[in-house]
Design an enzyme around this catalytic site. Structure first.
Site, PDB file in Angstrom:
ATOM      1  N   ASN A 150       0.805  -1.223   0.000  1.00  0.00           N
ATOM      2  CA  ASN A 150       0.000   0.000   0.000  1.00  0.00           C
ATOM      3  C   ASN A 150       0.841   1.277   0.000  1.00  0.00           C
ATOM      4  O   ASN A 150       0.391   2.326  -0.462  1.00  0.00           O
ATOM      5  CB  ASN A 150      -0.951   0.015   1.206  1.00  0.00           C
ATOM      6  CG  ASN A 150      -0.240  -0.253   2.516  1.00  0.00           C
ATOM      7  OD1 ASN A 150       0.398  -1.281   2.687  1.00  0.00           O
ATOM      8  ND2 ASN A 150      -0.362   0.668   3.456  1.00  0.00           N
ATOM      9  N   CYS A 323      -4.052   3.996   7.739  1.00  0.00           N
ATOM     10  CA  CYS A 323      -4.405   3.377   9.009  1.00  0.00           C
ATOM     11  C   CYS A 323      -3.363   3.644  10.090  1.00  0.00           C
ATOM     12  O   CYS A 323      -3.572   3.332  11.255  1.00  0.00           O
ATOM     13  CB  CYS A 323      -4.590   1.870   8.819  1.00  0.00           C
ATOM     14  SG  CYS A 323      -5.950   1.474   7.700  1.00  0.00           S
TER      15      CYS A 323
END
Length: 380
Positions: A150, A323
């Site tokens: 990511n 996150c």
């Protein structure tokens, strides 16, 4: 008049496609019945859910019965890993650059009596298959390696990893959250047993995802959410029908557009990267050859990424996983591939989408070049 928002954080989330929204709307106001109710109204909504499940399965080369709906990739990851607690084998192999959802869940499994090996990667962010082979034990139950990272966009050799795992009767879970919609993913071809995905990463809604569970592998997962057992008695809870419809529609759209989007986004990403690398001292983090078409992670030595993000104002970029954005610690991914703390804290991820335009690219090049020069001057 407010400045135009320039959004270059598409690995965190994407803008929903209007066709996805239009497909979802009737299931908020007209076709609002519970999909598991056994009256005609409920059955008709259930048929729409079944159709969406088929679309998703077809998109990844699976069977409809292998798709479990969840609230998103994080829940899917937790279900896939924690759901294996009852197995007699107690060894898991993963890598240091996995998403926190995998790393934290693996840490939980260690508290439950499992032994977890965290493999390092090379400076390009790629796994040494010989190291993986040497790490396999008789009690190895699962190998967890994400399909595409990511933060760097680096694509892992999942097919080769799966071949090695199958020879040793080991399950393979690959977090495909970043890859779906950007790469053609066929679970059978890749040899995957468990695969989480999330709609909001490819122009779908937030709050809906799925877990692919291979029927051929005959995996039995322990439920993590108990109740009505709506999803094959593995996952309970009233189905998020609008979200499921949106996920199915998003799969349908990206499947039809993938080739066109990939070509368009690659051209824009390469131009952005080429121009930003003209800034003195800059370099790309991770592999340039094996990565997603939409991602470039660039280090700007001598410039603090948090200060840079503030100075960029209306340009949305990232200095790590969304996150993990609540921390100011250096990215664990960039540290794992050999960057120093200072280099990791000077790195910015730019992630594009099908909605990114050439004009936006030029504006970002101009603004980033200006901001880097100003911040470096202040530091001298």
């Amino acid at each position: 008049m407010p400045k135009q928002e320039l959004y270059f954080d598409n690995n965190a989330t994407t803008q929903m496609d209007k066709s996805v929204l239009n497909a979802m709307l009737p299931y908020f106001t007209e076709s609002y019945a519970n999909a598991t109710s056994n009256h005609l109204f409920g059955l008709s909504v259930g048929e729409a859910v079944d159709e969406s499940r088929e679309n998703i399965a077809t998109f990844i080369g699976a069977q409809p019965k292998e798709i479990i709906f969840t609230s998103g990739a994080t829940e899917s990851i937790n279900l896939a890993i924690k759901g294996l607690q009852h197995y007699s084998k107690k060894h898991i192999i993963t890598v240091t650059t996995e998403h926190k959802a995998v790393l934290d869940t693996c840490s939980f499994m260690e508290h439950c009596g499992f032994d977890v090996t965290y493999l390092p990667l090379n400076k390009e962010g790629l796994l040494d298959l010989n190291l993986l082979k040497a790490t396999i034990r008789k009690d190895t139950l699962l190998v967890c390696v994400m399909l595409a990272n990511n933060e760097t966009g680096v694509i892992n050799p999942i097919r080769e990893i799966s071949k090695l795992a199958r020879k040793n009767n080991i399950l393979v879970m690959t977090d495909a959250t970043q890859a779906i919609g950007k790469l053609a993913v066929d679970v059978s071809d890749l040899g995957i047993d468990l695969m989480p995905l999330s709609a909001h990463k490819f122009y779908g809604p937030k709050g809906i995802g799925a877990l692919y569970v291979s029927a051929a592998a005959k995996i039995k997962l322990d439920s993590q959410i108990h109740g009505g057992g709506q999803e094959r008695k593995i996952r309970s809870g009233t189905l998020n029908v609008p979200g499921i419809i949106g996920l199915g529609k998003a799969c349908e759209i990206v499947s039809a557009e993938m080739d066109t989007n990939t070509k368009q986004i690659t051209i824009l990403r390469n131009h952005l990267e080429k121009e930003l690398l003209k800034i003195e001292g800059t370099f790309v983090n991770g592999s340039i050859k094996n990565r997603l078409c939409n991602t470039t992670n660039i280090c700007f030595p001598g410039v603090n990424s948090e200060k840079m993000k503030l100075a960029l104002q209306n340009i949305s970029v990232s200095s790590g996983s969304a996150c993990s954005a609540v921390t100011t610690e250096p990215s664990h991914v960039l540290k794992a591939i050999g960057l120093s703390d200072a280099e990791a804290l000077s790195s910015i991820r730019f992630s594009l989408s099908k909605f990114t335009t050439a004009d936006e690219i030029e504006l970002v090049i101009q603004k980033v070049t200006q901001v880097v020069a100003e911040l470096r001057q202040k530091n001298n």
